[in-house]
Design an enzyme around this catalytic site. Structure first.
Site, PDB file in Angstrom:
ATOM      1  N   HIS A   1       0.809  -1.206   0.000  1.00  0.00           N
ATOM      2  CA  HIS A   1       0.000   0.000   0.000  1.00  0.00           C
ATOM      3  C   HIS A   1       0.853   1.270   0.000  1.00  0.00           C
ATOM      4  CE1 HIS A   1      -3.359   2.561   1.868  1.00  0.00           C
ATOM      5  NE2 HIS A   1      -3.862   2.065   0.761  1.00  0.00           N
TER       6      HIS A   1
ATOM      7  N   LYS B   1       3.196   4.434  -1.165  1.00  0.00           N
ATOM      8  CA  LYS B   1       3.297   5.373  -2.278  1.00  0.00           C
ATOM      9  C   LYS B   1       4.574   6.172  -2.079  1.00  0.00           C
ATOM     10  CE  LYS B   1      -1.330   4.881  -1.423  1.00  0.00           C
ATOM     11  NZ  LYS B   1      -1.933   4.468  -0.144  1.00  0.00           N
TER      12      LYS B   1
ATOM     13  N   ASP C   1      16.735  10.962  -7.836  1.00  0.00           N
ATOM     14  CA  ASP C   1      18.178  11.199  -7.689  1.00  0.00           C
ATOM     15  C   ASP C   1      18.670  11.074  -6.249  1.00  0.00           C
ATOM     16  OD1 ASP C   1      18.483  11.546 -10.385  1.00  0.00           O
ATOM     17  OD2 ASP C   1      18.522  13.734 -10.326  1.00  0.00           O
TER      18      ASP C   1
ATOM     19  N   HIS D   1      -9.138  11.440   2.364  1.00  0.00           N
ATOM     20  CA  HIS D   1      -8.247  10.294   2.246  1.00  0.00           C
ATOM     21  C   HIS D   1      -6.949  10.512   3.011  1.00  0.00           C
ATOM     22  CE1 HIS D   1      -5.893   7.207  -0.217  1.00  0.00           C
ATOM     23  NE2 HIS D   1      -6.975   6.540   0.141  1.00  0.00           N
TER      24      HIS D   1
ATOM     25  N   LYS E   1      -4.190  10.589   5.933  1.00  0.00           N
ATOM     26  CA  LYS E   1      -3.909   9.527   6.904  1.00  0.00           C
ATOM     27  C   LYS E   1      -2.824  10.010   7.858  1.00  0.00           C
ATOM     28  CE  LYS E   1      -4.179   6.696   2.751  1.00  0.00           C
ATOM     29  NZ  LYS E   1      -5.429   5.984   2.907  1.00  0.00           N
TER      30      LYS E   1
ATOM     31  N   ASP F   1      -0.073  17.532  20.280  1.00  0.00           N
ATOM     32  CA  ASP F   1       0.418  18.667  21.061  1.00  0.00           C
ATOM     33  C   ASP F   1       1.073  19.757  20.222  1.00  0.00           C
ATOM     34  OD1 ASP F   1      -0.524  17.398  23.282  1.00  0.00           O
ATOM     35  OD2 ASP F   1       1.430  16.893  24.131  1.00  0.00           O
TER      36      ASP F   1
END
Length: 491
Positions: A230, A232, A237, A409, A411, A416
């Site tokens: 899952h 991404k 470079d 979407h 996540k 604090d």
């Protein structure tokens, strides 16, 4: 011929029916005595096998059993030892007194140590972090970084669709290949199941190196629902990296009328943390392609004395190949350290009991706990289970919201106004245990305050879920929620 085939099928079916009780007992023994599961999951599977024995056996072999687990990751564990060797530099952090530039961050020294010891997550303090919440701006930034690439481009996404977002990226990657830049593209077989074989053949023919994580069996047949990659990640470079929630598809630009505006969170990193993300990509690439990119220094440029910024970052990976549930444990530790506020955004909220209890205890202790989820489902089953947990949080005094301006979407979590953790992992059991995920833990009040301000801006597009509104749900909706919640331990 057909008669012979039918006889074989009939004999096989007869064997299964004759030995159904024995098979159920055998699977029950395996579940209870040989697999490490929490009691709730054990009882759920036992009930499934008892009440729906034939379908239950099929479901168990599809999504429940992990008999491939040790075998499929044996090679990967050897490669992960290399990552441990790289992380030995973290010993200097353990020996020295933790002295961040911001004294308020000293209370998170044990969080840093947890990530060093459990996740081999190197602590680097020379990073620049840029936040993207809009798909168009994120992909414009990615496109620009790809355009400037001189040596190599490493791209890994769970979902890639052959549409108006991917096609210009592909054309640019082809241009970079012609310039002599090495381009590698790693995708998850399940997430990219709508891509056609001819698309991958075209991409390979253009000189782009392609790796497939856990390929489908028998062509496009997906029998392995668990253990999906899952992550991404994009690394250019070895100097710039991206990680977060955006995949590659038109819906992530807000072009799918089903979802409308797509609200996500993605990070661009510069600094030493880029090396950690590149190692993470290479580990996955080596496993998927049976290559070994660690043999070349080309992919590990030295940053020297140049500092990209002054923000400290640890890159946290987790998955079924990890001894510990690293990202889950980071969340638990952050929640336990909170004294003022906890802001959570997640499209799927299906926590285990420890995470749910930790959040509830924080709320009951006077911490300002706010949880934001979508107002609409992309996966109805998961959404109903998510909404069922909101009631528990409301009872504990947490503030819960549904995002109304399209689909949420994003996540991550901010604690604090000092430490944040964002990346690819949802706050659910699947992300914590069954999927390969990667998050960035950022020790920076500047970044945390920026994420808090984004959260507050999102609140303008939210509906607060009160006990009154939660209690007015229809009887049918409540049944759906509880049924989905009951089945969530099967994941």
């Amino acid at each position: 011929m057909l008669t012979a085939v039918w006889n074989v099928i009939a004999e096989a079916a007869g064997f299964w029916m004759d030995h159904l009780i024995f098979i159920n007992i055998l699977l029950s023994v395996v579940i209870v005595f040989f697999e490490r599961r929490d009691p709730k999951t054990v009882w759920t599977w036992l009930l499934v096998l008892y009440f729906i024995p034939i379908l239950g056996i099929f479901l168990y072999f599809m999504i429940g059993h992990d008999f491939h687990k040790q075998h499929m990751f044996r090679t990967k564990e050897i490669e992960d030892a290399m990552y441990s060797a790289v992380s030995r530099q973290a010993e200097t952090i353990i020996r020295d007194e933790f002295a961040p530039s911001d004294p308020r961050l000293r209370k998170f020294a044990d969080l840093v140590l947890l990530n060093l010891e459990a996740a081999d997550a190197v602590y680097t303090a020379d990073n620049e972090v840029e936040i993207y919440t809009d798909g168009k701006k994120k992909f414009e930034a990615l496109y620009e970084e790809i355009r400037k690439a001189k040596k190599f481009i490493h791209i890994q996404y769970y979902i890639i669709r052959n549409d108006e977002l991917w096609q210009p990226i592909e054309r640019l990657l082809v241009e970079k290949v012609k310039e002599g830049v090495e381009v590698r593209l790693l995708y998850d077989s399940m997430g990219c199941r709508k891509m056609k074989r001819k698309d991958w053949q075209r991409i390979r023919g253009e000189g782009i190196q392609v790796g497939e994580f856990f390929p489908a069996l028998l062509g496009r047949l997906q029998l392995r629902m668990n253990y999906r990659n899952h992550r991404k990640i994009a690394v250019i470079d070895g100097e710039t990296a991206f990680v977060g929630g955006f995949n590659i598809g038109r819906e992530y630009l807000g072009l799918d009328p089903k979802f409308g505006y797509w609200r996500d969170t993605h990070l661009r990193l510069r600094g030493s943390a880029v090396l950690s993300l590149n190692i993470r990509f290479i580990l996955d690439w080596n496993y998927a392609t049976k290559q070994n990119l660690f043999m070349s220094d080309r992919y590990f440029p030295q940053s020297g004395e140049r500092r990209a910024g002054d923000e400290a970052v640890q890159i946290i990976s987790s998955g079924p190949d990890s001894k510990w549930q690293n990202i889950r444990n980071v969340y638990l530790k952050m929640i336990s350290k909170a004294r003022k506020s906890i802001y959570i955004q997640t499209p799927y909220f299906i926590p285990d009991e420890s995470v749910l209890d930790a959040i509830s205890i924080a709320a009951m202790s006077g911490v300002d706990v706010r949880v934001m989820i979508p107002c609409k489902p992309d996966h109805p089953f998961v959404y109903w289970a998510t909404y069922s947990y909101i009631g528990d949080l409301l009872e504990a005094g947490a503030k819960c919201y549904t995002y109304d301006n399209g689909f949420l979407h994003a996540k991550g979590m901010v604690v604090d106004g000092l430490v944040s953790c964002y990346g690819t992992a949802n706050m659910d059991i699947r992300s914590f245990k069954l999927n390969f995920e990667v998050n960035a833990v950022i020790y920076s009040s500047r970044v945390a305050k920026r994420l808090e301000s984004i959260f507050m801006e999102d609140l303008k597009h939210c509906t607060r879920v009160t006990r009154y509104l939660y209690g007015r749900r229809s009887f049918l909706i409540r049944i759906k929620e509880q049924f989905s919640r009951l089945l969530s331990p099967l994941l």
